[in-house]
Motif scaffolding. Structure first.
Motif, PDB file in Angstrom:
ATOM      1  N   VAL A  57       0.854  -1.190   0.000  1.00 25.62           N
ATOM      2  CA  VAL A  57       0.000   0.000   0.000  1.00 25.62           C
ATOM      3  C   VAL A  57       0.887   1.236   0.000  1.00 25.62           C
ATOM      4  O   VAL A  57       1.875   1.306   0.743  1.00 25.62           O
ATOM      5  N   TRP A  58       0.545   2.175  -0.844  1.00 21.94           N
ATOM      6  CA  TRP A  58       1.152   3.514  -0.837  1.00 21.94           C
ATOM      7  C   TRP A  58       0.056   4.484  -0.435  1.00 21.94           C
ATOM      8  O   TRP A  58      -1.019   4.519  -1.051  1.00 21.94           O
ATOM      9  N   THR A  59       0.295   5.288   0.606  1.00 18.92           N
ATOM     10  CA  THR A  59      -0.720   6.231   1.061  1.00 18.92           C
ATOM     11  C   THR A  59      -0.040   7.396   1.765  1.00 18.92           C
ATOM     12  O   THR A  59       1.172   7.445   1.893  1.00 18.92           O
ATOM     13  N   GLY A  60      -0.828   8.351   2.228  1.00 19.63           N
ATOM     14  CA  GLY A  60      -0.294   9.527   2.915  1.00 19.63           C
ATOM     15  C   GLY A  60      -1.088  10.764   2.555  1.00 19.63           C
ATOM     16  O   GLY A  60      -2.270  10.693   2.227  1.00 19.63           O
ATOM     17  N   SER A  61      -0.405  11.913   2.571  1.00 20.41           N
ATOM     18  CA  SER A  61      -1.068  13.186   2.291  1.00 20.41           C
ATOM     19  C   SER A  61      -0.839  13.678   0.866  1.00 20.41           C
ATOM     20  O   SER A  61      -1.419  14.684   0.463  1.00 20.41           O
ATOM     21  N   LEU A  62      -0.005  12.988   0.108  1.00 16.37           N
ATOM     22  CA  LEU A  62       0.423  13.462  -1.212  1.00 16.37           C
ATOM     23  C   LEU A  62      -0.610  13.147  -2.284  1.00 16.37           C
ATOM     24  O   LEU A  62      -0.885  11.984  -2.577  1.00 16.37           O
ATOM     25  N   ASN A  63      -1.212  14.187  -2.875  1.00 15.10           N
ATOM     26  CA  ASN A  63      -2.071  13.990  -4.035  1.00 15.10           C
ATOM     27  C   ASN A  63      -1.215  13.701  -5.262  1.00 15.10           C
ATOM     28  O   ASN A  63      -0.068  14.152  -5.364  1.00 15.10           O
ATOM     29  N   LEU A  64      -1.786  12.982  -6.195  1.00 18.66           N
ATOM     30  CA  LEU A  64      -1.041  12.590  -7.397  1.00 18.66           C
ATOM     31  C   LEU A  64      -1.155  13.674  -8.459  1.00 18.66           C
ATOM     32  O   LEU A  64      -1.746  13.479  -9.520  1.00 18.66           O
ATOM     33  N   ASP A  65      -0.598  14.842  -8.153  1.00 20.42           N
ATOM     34  CA  ASP A  65      -0.526  15.900  -9.148  1.00 20.42           C
ATOM     35  C   ASP A  65       0.802  16.627  -8.995  1.00 20.42           C
ATOM     36  O   ASP A  65       1.503  16.490  -7.986  1.00 20.42           O
ATOM     37  N   GLN A  66       1.157  17.391 -10.004  1.00 16.21           N
ATOM     38  CA  GLN A  66       2.478  17.997 -10.050  1.00 16.21           C
ATOM     39  C   GLN A  66       2.679  19.037  -8.950  1.00 16.21           C
ATOM     40  O   GLN A  66       3.770  19.152  -8.373  1.00 16.21           O
ATOM     41  N   ILE A  70       5.879  20.168  -4.702  1.00 14.45           N
ATOM     42  CA  ILE A  70       6.542  21.298  -4.065  1.00 14.45           C
ATOM     43  C   ILE A  70       5.918  21.628  -2.710  1.00 14.45           C
ATOM     44  O   ILE A  70       6.394  22.518  -2.014  1.00 14.45           O
ATOM     45  N   ASN A  71       4.860  20.915  -2.334  1.00 10.50           N
ATOM     46  CA  ASN A  71       4.229  21.126  -1.044  1.00 10.50           C
ATOM     47  C   ASN A  71       4.881  20.254   0.025  1.00 10.50           C
ATOM     48  O   ASN A  71       5.565  19.275  -0.279  1.00 10.50           O
ATOM     49  N   ASP A  72       4.666  20.609   1.283  1.00 10.79           N
ATOM     50  CA  ASP A  72       5.053  19.725   2.385  1.00 10.79           C
ATOM     51  C   ASP A  72       4.042  18.590   2.471  1.00 10.79           C
ATOM     52  O   ASP A  72       2.849  18.825   2.694  1.00 10.79           O
ATOM     53  N   ASN A  73       4.517  17.356   2.312  1.00 16.79           N
ATOM     54  CA  ASN A  73       3.663  16.178   2.303  1.00 16.79           C
ATOM     55  C   ASN A  73       4.416  15.008   2.898  1.00 16.79           C
ATOM     56  O   ASN A  73       5.637  15.057   3.087  1.00 16.79           O
ATOM     57  N   ASN A  74       3.687  13.925   3.139  1.00 11.31           N
ATOM     58  CA  ASN A  74       4.321  12.662   3.504  1.00 11.31           C
ATOM     59  C   ASN A  74       3.663  11.519   2.750  1.00 11.31           C
ATOM     60  O   ASN A  74       2.481  11.582   2.403  1.00 11.31           O
ATOM     61  N   SER A  75       4.452  10.496   2.478  1.00 17.28           N
ATOM     62  CA  SER A  75       3.960   9.282   1.836  1.00 17.28           C
ATOM     63  C   SER A  75       4.547   8.072   2.545  1.00 17.28           C
ATOM     64  O   SER A  75       5.693   8.104   3.008  1.00 17.28           O
ATOM     65  N   LEU A  76       3.772   7.022   2.612  1.00 16.78           N
ATOM     66  CA  LEU A  76       4.202   5.773   3.221  1.00 16.78           C
ATOM     67  C   LEU A  76       4.042   4.647   2.213  1.00 16.78           C
ATOM     68  O   LEU A  76       3.014   4.550   1.532  1.00 16.78           O
ATOM     69  N   TYR A  77       5.051   3.791   2.123  1.00 18.07           N
ATOM     70  CA  TYR A  77       4.973   2.576   1.311  1.00 18.07           C
ATOM     71  C   TYR A  77       5.183   1.396   2.251  1.00 18.07           C
ATOM     72  O   TYR A  77       6.221   1.286   2.900  1.00 18.07           O
ATOM     73  N   MET A  78       4.176   0.510   2.345  1.00 13.96           N
ATOM     74  CA  MET A  78       4.215  -0.599   3.297  1.00 13.96           C
ATOM     75  C   MET A  78       3.831  -1.896   2.601  1.00 13.96           C
ATOM     76  O   MET A  78       2.790  -1.962   1.931  1.00 13.96           O
ATOM     77  N   GLU A  79       4.645  -2.905   2.754  1.00 15.92           N
ATOM     78  CA  GLU A  79       4.370  -4.222   2.188  1.00 15.92           C
ATOM     79  C   GLU A  79       3.811  -5.129   3.282  1.00 15.92           C
ATOM     80  O   GLU A  79       4.506  -5.455   4.243  1.00 15.92           O
ATOM     81  N   HIS A  80       2.548  -5.500   3.130  1.00 13.37           N
ATOM     82  CA  HIS A  80       1.901  -6.377   4.104  1.00 13.37           C
ATOM     83  C   HIS A  80       0.591  -6.865   3.505  1.00 13.37           C
ATOM     84  O   HIS A  80      -0.231  -6.063   3.057  1.00 13.37           O
ATOM     85  N   GLY A  81       0.380  -8.182   3.507  1.00 14.28           N
ATOM     86  CA  GLY A  81      -0.815  -8.747   2.895  1.00 14.28           C
ATOM     87  C   GLY A  81      -2.099  -8.305   3.562  1.00 14.28           C
ATOM     88  O   GLY A  81      -3.090  -7.990   2.890  1.00 14.28           O
ATOM     89  N   GLN A  82      -2.130  -8.279   4.908  1.00 19.46           N
ATOM     90  CA  GLN A  82      -3.354  -7.898   5.600  1.00 19.46           C
ATOM     91  C   GLN A  82      -3.668  -6.418   5.421  1.00 19.46           C
ATOM     92  O   GLN A  82      -4.834  -6.048   5.246  1.00 19.46           O
ATOM     93  N   LEU A  83      -2.646  -5.583   5.475  1.00 28.98           N
ATOM     94  CA  LEU A  83      -2.872  -4.158   5.236  1.00 28.98           C
ATOM     95  C   LEU A  83      -3.404  -3.939   3.825  1.00 28.98           C
ATOM     96  O   LEU A  83      -4.348  -3.163   3.610  1.00 28.98           O
ATOM     97  N   SER A  84      -2.809  -4.625   2.857  1.00 28.81           N
ATOM     98  CA  SER A  84      -3.270  -4.513   1.475  1.00 28.81           C
ATOM     99  C   SER A  84      -4.705  -4.993   1.340  1.00 28.81           C
ATOM    100  O   SER A  84      -5.503  -4.413   0.592  1.00 28.81           O
ATOM    101  N   ALA A  85      -5.061  -6.053   2.069  1.00 32.89           N
ATOM    102  CA  ALA A  85      -6.435  -6.571   2.017  1.00 32.89           C
ATOM    103  C   ALA A  85      -7.426  -5.540   2.530  1.00 32.89           C
ATOM    104  O   ALA A  85      -8.516  -5.372   1.975  1.00 32.89           O
TER     105      ALA A  85
END
Length: 276
Positions: A57-66, A70-85
């Motif tokens: 799962v990739w998630t956080g505050s970052l919108n997928l636009d250009q 340049i904004n202050d944001n955070n993103s998390l990338y986590m590998e886990h089957g239950q979280l993905s479910a």
């Protein structure tokens, strides 16, 4: 674990906030990717997550636009089957129901990683995310750091005051150009135990992150009533000293850049009170 196919997202579908459906979405439709738009004009489909092959799962505050690069944001990338479910279940609900209903129950409300790291998973509307955040802040032992694009929820303001009045080190930074923050600024400034500042990023301070001791709370959800009761949001409560330290350093950096001084009048702003 879970069978490999249980965590897979609906293929080739993209839920989209209706108000933004003309920005990039036509190109996706032209490429043959079905787009599902929400029909609720009184709330936001505010999610920013991606589920990858039922394993990450990739998630956080970052919108997928250009602009958000340049904004202050955070993103998390986590590998886990239950979280993905959990996220795949939520995604399927968004795609198949036509309109976005309450998030309902999460299949795996607590996901455990190695090294005693665990993550609480919340979706709104329909969860106790805000109540749990307020409870965690109220019981802080050492420090609270909050970076919020919009901060208006009275229960969160009360929790910050309660922690500060017990001697906890409480520092908060909010987005300068969000008019909804004015009331929170005025209220928290009356408490001499709280440092509250406006950011000085010429773009946008778009974080929705709080660090309470060794717990990091982040995702798409701002601490507002609309985010809890109306909008489609996600929020993760991450119990990890390492992640907490990294996020605390980021929030402290923004506060230092802002001069660490109490905020003055808002510079401009707009009255979008839906709780982005």
């Amino acid at each position: 674990g879970i069978p490999e196919d249980e965590g897979k997202e609906e293929k080739d579908h993209l839920p989209s906030e209706t108000d933004n459906a003309q920005r990039g979405v036509p190109d996706l439709r032209a490429a043959g990717i079905p787009i599902v738009e929400d029909a609720n004009k009184g709330a936001l489909m505010h999610l920013k997550y991606v589920v990858i092959d039922g394993r990450a799962v990739w998630t956080g505050s970052l919108n997928l636009d250009q602009n958000h690069l340049i904004n202050d944001n955070n993103s998390l990338y986590m590998e886990h089957g239950q979280l993905s479910a959990n996220y795949a279940d939520h995604f399927t609900e968004l795609v198949t129901q036509g309109r976005f209903a309450e998030a309902g129950l999460v299949r795996f409300p607590v996901v455990r990683f190695p090294n005693n790291v665990h993550v609480g998973v919340f979706f709104s509307p329909g969860s106790r995310a805000t109540a749990e955040l307020a409870r965690t802040i109220t019981h802080a032992m050492d420090s609270v750091r909050m970076a919020a694009f919009t901060l208006t929820h009275p229960d969160i303001l009360t929790a910050l005051e309660s922690a500060a009045n017990r001697g906890v080190d409480v520092k908060v930074v909010v987005e300068r150009n969000q008019a909804a923050n004015r009331q929170a600024i005025e209220r928290l400034r009356r408490n001499q135990n709280i440092t509250i500042v406006y950011d000085k990023n010429p773009a946008t301070m778009h974080h929705k992150a709080t660090v309470i001791d060794n717990i990091t709370v982040t995702g798409s959800m701002n601490p507002t009533a609309a985010a809890q009761t109306k909008n489609q949001e996600d929020q993760l409560h991450i119990f990890s000293p390492e992640i907490a330290e990294r996020m605390r350093q980021e929030i402290d950096r923004i506060i230092r850049d802002a001069g660490g001084q109490e905020g003055g009048p808002l510079a401009g702003g707009h009255d979008d009170l839906r709780g982005q």
